[in-house]
Design a protein around this motif. Structure first.
Motif, PDB file in Angstrom:
ATOM      1  N   SER A  72       7.248 -24.705  43.329  1.00 54.78           N
ATOM      2  CA  SER A  72       7.930 -23.319  43.090  1.00 54.78           C
ATOM      3  C   SER A  72       6.841 -22.278  43.148  1.00 54.78           C
ATOM      4  CB  SER A  72       9.315 -23.451  42.432  1.00 54.78           C
ATOM      5  OG  SER A  72       9.230 -22.527  41.647  1.00 54.78           O
ATOM      6  N   LEU A  73       7.364 -20.792  43.865  1.00 54.92           N
ATOM      7  CA  LEU A  73       6.920 -19.740  43.172  1.00 54.92           C
ATOM      8  C   LEU A  73       6.510 -19.525  42.185  1.00 54.92           C
ATOM      9  CD1 LEU A  73       6.032 -17.332  44.672  1.00 54.92           C
ATOM     10  CD2 LEU A  73       7.650 -16.041  45.072  1.00 54.92           C
ATOM     11  N   ASN A  74       8.090 -19.272  41.889  1.00 53.40           N
ATOM     12  CA  ASN A  74       7.799 -19.433  40.183  1.00 53.40           C
ATOM     13  C   ASN A  74       6.561 -20.044  39.426  1.00 53.40           C
ATOM     14  OD1 ASN A  74       8.754 -17.668  37.901  1.00 53.40           O
ATOM     15  ND2 ASN A  74      10.126 -19.674  37.463  1.00 53.40           N
ATOM     16  N   GLN A  75       6.751 -21.230  40.026  1.00 60.67           N
ATOM     17  CA  GLN A  75       5.752 -22.165  39.100  1.00 60.67           C
ATOM     18  C   GLN A  75       4.376 -21.986  39.167  1.00 60.67           C
ATOM     19  OE1 GLN A  75       8.083 -25.419  40.687  1.00 60.67           O
ATOM     20  NE2 GLN A  75       8.478 -26.320  39.027  1.00 60.67           N
ATOM     21  N   ILE A  76       4.533 -21.117  40.694  1.00 57.29           N
ATOM     22  CA  ILE A  76       2.860 -21.323  40.880  1.00 57.29           C
ATOM     23  C   ILE A  76       2.295 -19.835  40.374  1.00 57.29           C
ATOM     24  CG2 ILE A  76       1.621 -20.173  42.782  1.00 57.29           C
ATOM     25  CD1 ILE A  76       3.212 -21.973  44.929  1.00 57.29           C
ATOM     26  N   TYR A  77       3.111 -18.951  39.851  1.00 56.44           N
ATOM     27  CA  TYR A  77       2.845 -17.779  39.003  1.00 56.44           C
ATOM     28  C   TYR A  77       3.103 -18.300  37.071  1.00 56.44           C
ATOM     29  CZ  TYR A  77       5.094 -14.661  42.563  1.00 56.44           C
ATOM     30  OH  TYR A  77       6.212 -14.336  43.476  1.00 56.44           O
ATOM     31  N   GLN A  78       3.486 -19.403  36.945  1.00 58.64           N
ATOM     32  CA  GLN A  78       2.998 -19.945  35.325  1.00 58.64           C
ATOM     33  C   GLN A  78       2.139 -20.629  35.815  1.00 58.64           C
ATOM     34  OE1 GLN A  78       6.887 -22.182  35.414  1.00 58.64           O
ATOM     35  NE2 GLN A  78       8.633 -20.503  34.596  1.00 58.64           N
ATOM     36  N   TYR A  79       2.004 -21.194  36.516  1.00 56.23           N
ATOM     37  CA  TYR A  79       0.665 -22.200  36.449  1.00 56.23           C
ATOM     38  C   TYR A  79      -0.396 -20.803  36.108  1.00 56.23           C
ATOM     39  CZ  TYR A  79      -3.788 -24.803  37.457  1.00 56.23           C
ATOM     40  OH  TYR A  79      -4.649 -25.468  37.234  1.00 56.23           O
ATOM     41  N   SER A 136       0.644 -10.433  45.784  1.00 57.85           N
ATOM     42  CA  SER A 136      -0.906 -10.774  46.579  1.00 57.85           C
ATOM     43  C   SER A 136      -0.867 -12.420  46.870  1.00 57.85           C
ATOM     44  CB  SER A 136      -2.013 -10.096  45.631  1.00 57.85           C
ATOM     45  OG  SER A 136      -2.446  -9.300  45.706  1.00 57.85           O
ATOM     46  N   ILE A 137       0.470 -13.120  45.893  1.00 57.76           N
ATOM     47  CA  ILE A 137      -0.015 -14.275  45.971  1.00 57.76           C
ATOM     48  C   ILE A 137       1.159 -15.186  46.732  1.00 57.76           C
ATOM     49  CG2 ILE A 137       1.315 -16.072  44.655  1.00 57.76           C
ATOM     50  CD1 ILE A 137      -1.198 -15.788  43.823  1.00 57.76           C
ATOM     51  N   ARG A 138       2.245 -13.985  46.744  1.00 58.26           N
ATOM     52  CA  ARG A 138       2.896 -13.928  48.372  1.00 58.26           C
ATOM     53  C   ARG A 138       2.950 -13.709  49.576  1.00 58.26           C
ATOM     54  NH1 ARG A 138       6.284 -10.973  43.977  1.00 58.26           N
ATOM     55  NH2 ARG A 138       6.622  -9.260  45.249  1.00 58.26           N
ATOM     56  N   HIS A 139       1.877 -12.483  49.292  1.00 60.41           N
ATOM     57  CA  HIS A 139       1.296 -12.260  50.515  1.00 60.41           C
ATOM     58  C   HIS A 139       0.344 -13.370  51.532  1.00 60.41           C
ATOM     59  CE1 HIS A 139      -0.398  -9.374  53.466  1.00 60.41           C
ATOM     60  NE2 HIS A 139      -1.537 -10.011  52.939  1.00 60.41           N
ATOM     61  N   ASN A 140       0.063 -14.152  50.100  1.00 57.60           N
ATOM     62  CA  ASN A 140      -1.282 -14.983  50.813  1.00 57.60           C
ATOM     63  C   ASN A 140      -0.584 -16.091  51.313  1.00 57.60           C
ATOM     64  OD1 ASN A 140      -3.989 -15.572  49.991  1.00 57.60           O
ATOM     65  ND2 ASN A 140      -3.665 -13.665  49.234  1.00 57.60           N
ATOM     66  N   LEU A 141       0.779 -16.698  50.235  1.00 52.61           N
ATOM     67  CA  LEU A 141       1.371 -17.888  50.825  1.00 52.61           C
ATOM     68  C   LEU A 141       1.920 -17.923  51.715  1.00 52.61           C
ATOM     69  CD1 LEU A 141       3.301 -18.998  47.455  1.00 52.61           C
ATOM     70  CD2 LEU A 141       1.907 -20.276  48.607  1.00 52.61           C
TER      71      LEU A 141
END
Length: 106
Positions: A28-35, A53-58
């Protein structure tokens, strides 16, 4: 202790590292942030800039796609994964776009 220096990888590479580190290779997006914030303390959990930036790249990088959660997976939203044909772009924790000069040398 992990370095607080900015890591040398692009946001796409960081996303790839996170997804590939998971068992199902879907997060999930939140799991990506956490990692990312755990692996690289430079990226503080509550700082909005890098998260945007992470959301933009995804959303814009064609190597990533959304997949639905299984009915047995709790949580909200979709999971993100890497297209199978693009897995080689994420070798060694980096991200090298298909068709780039560096990628074609392999």
């Amino acid at each position: 202790p992990r370095s607080t220096e900015k890591p040398p990888w692009s946001y796409a590479a960081l996303i790839g590292q996170a997804i590939l580190a998971s068992k199902q290779q879907k997060l999930s997006l939140n799991q990506i942030y956490q990692y990312i914030s755990m692996a690289y303390p430079y990226y503080k959990k509550d700082a909005p800039g890098w998260r945007n930036s992470i959301r933009h790249n995804l959303s814009l990088n064609g190597s990533f796609y959304k997949t639905e959660r299984s009915t047995f997976k709790r949580g909200k939203g979709s999971l993100w994964a890497i297209k199978e044909e693009d897995l080689e772009c994420f070798a060694d924790g980096n991200y090298i776009r298909k068709g780039s000069v560096a990628h074609n040398r392999k």
